[in-house]
Motif scaffolding. Structure first.
Motif: not given
Ligand code: C2E
Ligand code: MG
Ligand code: MG
Ligand code: MG
Length: 282
Positions: A38-46, A258-263
């Motif tokens: 179980q070496e995987f992990l999840i990152y979440y982007q709004p 919309v989704q991106g580094y701005l948020f």
């Protein structure tokens, strides 16, 4: 792969070919071990709704926390995972963990009620028997609603256009699972295919958003792509939004999400509640 092996028979001592085969075997073993441990992990982007200005949901993006190599991004292991078929196990794990996480956020008093979770679905999953049964099981166990689950598929899925895929997509729709065409514009799907599929949204690839140049009139293909989504009754999502200028243009074009580094960049699960409770900075 079969072709490579076929050729290898004639050039059995081709050192480059040998090297390639060894490398694939190595990464296959490494990935198998990673799944077991179980070496995987999840990152979440709004993902932000331009109707409400609020966070509407999150996209789950997998990473591999390698014991020696550190944090590895999908570009570096998804292709090998696809080639070896191990993507199925990884992807089902992502779905399960993301749904569990969503259930926790939804039951936190301060969060918006109908948060969605978007999970990227490899085309390979669609040839896995019992895919729908597995999804049903995960939804049942994690107690989220089908309607809060969004699956991001790529044009390669619909290009196959087989009867099996159509049946699966129909079963997803019956459950009110949302289907999003990811990286829209980078593949080869024809508009008539898009039209005949039960898609809820088109996610415009970040390369097109990037080309909406800052401080210039040039909008590139984005207005047309939003137009296509709307005319087919689908929502338009723009990914890779990095600047205020891009955001303003997308607002003027009536883009829905919309989704991106701005948020926000994709972030770890512990930081999500802070993001949900903070006053939006956009
Ligand atoms: P994607 O689904 O199109 O995800 C968007 C990618 O763009 C993500 O890269 C995200 O971190 C990045 N991104 C977000 N906002 C910005 C921005 O403002 N600017 C720029 N330049 N990039 C931005 P990431 O996390 O490296 O993922 C890459 C791809 O790997 C994903 O593309 C998706 O196709 C695949 N992937 C990720 N997680 C999974 C998974 O669980 N299963 C499968 N099958 N594929 C996955
Ligand atoms: Mg995606
Ligand atoms: Mg994309
Ligand atoms: Mg992509």
């Amino acid at each position: 792969r079969a072709k490579a092996l076929g050729r290898a028979r004639y050039h059995i001592f081709d050192p480059a070919m040998y090297q390639e085969a060894i490398q694939l075997l190595e990464i296959e073993n490494d990935l198998r071990r990673a799944i077991e441990r179980q070496e995987f992990l999840i990152y979440y982007q709004p993902i932000i709704s331009l109707t409400t200005g609020m966070i509407a949901g999150f996209e789950a993006l997998v990473r591999w926390q390698h014991p020696i190599r550190g944090l590895i991004y999908p570009v570096e292991f998804i292709p090998a995972a696809e080639e070896t078929g191990l993507i199925n196990a990884i992807n089902i794990w992502v779905l399960q963990s993301a749904c569990q996480q969503l259930y926790i956020w939804q039951n936190h008093l301060v969060t918006p009620k109908n948060l969605t979770i978007s999970v990227n679905f490899s085309a390979r999953l669609f040839s896995q028997p019992n895919l729908i049964a597995q999804i049903d099981q995960i939804i049942y166990e994690t107690k989220i609603n089908f309607a809060n689950l969004q699956l991001e598929i790529t044009e390669s899925v619909i290009m196959e256009n087989t009867k099996t895929i159509k049946v699966i997509l129909k079963q997803m729709r019956e459950r009110k699972i949302k289907l999003i065409m990811d990286d829209f514009g980078t593949g080869y799907s024809s508009l008539s295919y898009l039209h005949n599929l039960p898609l809820n949204a088109l996610k415009i690839d970040k390369s097109f958003v990037k080309r909406m140049q800052d401080n210039q009139e040039n909008m590139g293909l984005v207005p047309a792509m939003i137009g296509i989504a709307k005319s087919m009754g689908m929502a338009a999502i723009a990914e890779g939004v990095e600047s205020k200028e891009q955001l303003d243009k997308l607002k003027n074009l009536n883009c829905d999400f919309v989704q991106g580094y701005l948020f926000s960049k994709p972030i770890q699960q512990q930081l999500i509640l802070d993001l949900l409770t903070a006053k939006p900075h956009w």
